[in-house]
Enzyme design. Structure first.
Site, PDB file in Angstrom:
ATOM      1  N   LYS A 164      15.604 -12.005   7.969  1.00 26.75           N
ATOM      2  CA  LYS A 164      16.015 -11.802   6.578  1.00 26.75           C
ATOM      3  C   LYS A 164      17.031 -12.857   6.142  1.00 26.75           C
ATOM      4  CE  LYS A 164      13.366  -8.282   5.802  1.00 26.75           C
ATOM      5  NZ  LYS A 164      12.206  -8.384   4.892  1.00 26.75           N
ATOM      6  N   ASN A 174       6.740  -8.860   0.429  1.00 24.12           N
ATOM      7  CA  ASN A 174       7.397  -7.622   0.839  1.00 24.12           C
ATOM      8  C   ASN A 174       7.071  -7.190   2.267  1.00 24.12           C
ATOM      9  OD1 ASN A 174       8.616  -4.819   0.383  1.00 24.12           O
ATOM     10  ND2 ASN A 174       6.475  -4.329   0.776  1.00 24.12           N
ATOM     11  N   SER A 186       0.799  -1.218   0.000  1.00 26.99           N
ATOM     12  CA  SER A 186       0.000   0.000   0.000  1.00 26.99           C
ATOM     13  C   SER A 186       0.835   1.273   0.000  1.00 26.99           C
ATOM     14  CB  SER A 186      -0.941   0.022   1.220  1.00 26.99           C
ATOM     15  OG  SER A 186      -0.184   0.075   2.425  1.00 26.99           O
ATOM     16  N   ARG A 187       2.140   1.155   0.304  1.00 25.48           N
ATOM     17  CA  ARG A 187       2.963   2.358   0.376  1.00 25.48           C
ATOM     18  C   ARG A 187       4.434   1.982   0.312  1.00 25.48           C
ATOM     19  NH1 ARG A 187       4.164   3.579   6.168  1.00 25.48           N
ATOM     20  NH2 ARG A 187       3.659   1.681   7.301  1.00 25.48           N
ATOM     21  N   TYR A 246      15.189  -8.841  13.169  1.00 20.77           N
ATOM     22  CA  TYR A 246      15.104  -8.477  11.757  1.00 20.77           C
ATOM     23  C   TYR A 246      16.202  -9.166  10.953  1.00 20.77           C
ATOM     24  CZ  TYR A 246      14.918  -5.466   7.605  1.00 20.77           C
ATOM     25  OH  TYR A 246      14.819  -4.992   6.316  1.00 20.77           O
ATOM     26  N   ALA A 252      17.895 -11.887  11.695  1.00 20.36           N
ATOM     27  CA  ALA A 252      17.657 -13.327  11.637  1.00 20.36           C
ATOM     28  C   ALA A 252      16.536 -13.667  10.658  1.00 20.36           C
ATOM     29  CB  ALA A 252      17.318 -13.855  13.028  1.00 20.36           C
TER      30      ALA A 252
END
Length: 259
Positions: free
Chosen positions: A170, A98, A23-24, A166, A168
């Site tokens: 990714k 995403n 959405s953004r 974060y 871990a």
């Protein structure tokens, strides 16, 4: 055999794409690129107040767009999005995982619930969507899954904030990309990842304030990423232009991870 033209290789006409966190920000940029290449969109977001204006704006530009509020960590909501996509368009061709969050805290004091929430959305959510969309892709023997990871999954740094969950998540997403690519490749499904460096976004801007001077001093391309510098990569991975690429990670970071 006739060689496809460049326009044919990159065209997504007749394809349908689900974009989570679309959405953004960077998710919207990627979705916009897919729509510009001809794909119909199903955009997912956690907040209706961000989603509806984006859907309306894209429709106003002539794109085929549907929207769905979804918590990517909720299996029932994830399945409902995939079902709605099939109902609207008849198929699911492309998935862009995403949606993501972060939480900054020293590892020694990070609250377990914050760690768990980051893993639930960033990694488990991507798996749930890949699983649900993958079932449709396996039926049609065609699919393109693009996982949006991060350079944080490739390297750590002594400067900047601490965000172990974060990082871990990714790194795990890169492993998931390889595993799904290996297992589904012979059924016509390609799975790749994009690992962005620093791009301006609501989530990243606070971190960029801390590391931008370092980026300018050390990056081969001495700046953070600009708007538009991710959409082409995602269209490439979604299109026939990348038909012989799977299980790979494309790093988009101005060369920061090579030095």
């Amino acid at each position: 055999m006739t060689t496809p033209t460049l326009n044919q290789l990159f065209a997504l006409d007749g394809r349908t794409a689900i974009v989570t966190g679309g959405s953004r920000g960077l998710g919207l940029e990627m979705a916009e690129g897919l729509a510009e290449a001809g794909a119909a969109l199903m955009l997912c977001a956690r907040r209706e107040q961000w989603l509806t204006p984006t859907v309306e704006e894209l429709r106003g530009r002539g794109f085929k767009v549907e929207g769905a509020v979804c918590d990517v960590a909720n299996p029932e909501q994830v399945q409902a999005v995939v079902d709605a996509t099939v109902a609207a368009y008849g198929r699911v061709d492309i998935l862009v995982n995403n949606a993501g969050i972060s939480w900054g805290a020293p590892a020694e004091t990070m609250a377990l619930d914050k760690w768990q929430k980051v893993l639930d959305i960033n990694l488990t959510g991507a798996f749930l969507f890949a699983q649900a969309a993958g079932r449709e892709m396996l039926k049609q023997q065609y699919g393109r899954i693009i996982n949006v990871a991060s350079i944080a999954g490739l390297q750590s740094a002594t400067v900047g904030p601490s965000f172990a969950g974060y990082v871990a998540s990714k790194a795990g997403l890169l492993g998931l990309t390889r595993e799904l690519a290996a297992k589904w490749g012979r059924q016509g499904i390609r799975v790749n990842a994009v690992a962005p460096g620093f791009f301006h976004s609501r989530m990243a801007d606070a971190v960029i304030e801390q590391v931008e001077d370092h980026i300018k001093a050390t990056n081969p391309i001495p700046r953070v990423g600009d708007a538009g510098e991710l959409k082409g990569v995602v269209v490439f991975l979604a299109s026939d232009a990348s038909n012989y690429i799977t299980g790979q990670t494309i790093v988009v970071d101005g060369g920061g991870t090579i030095v």
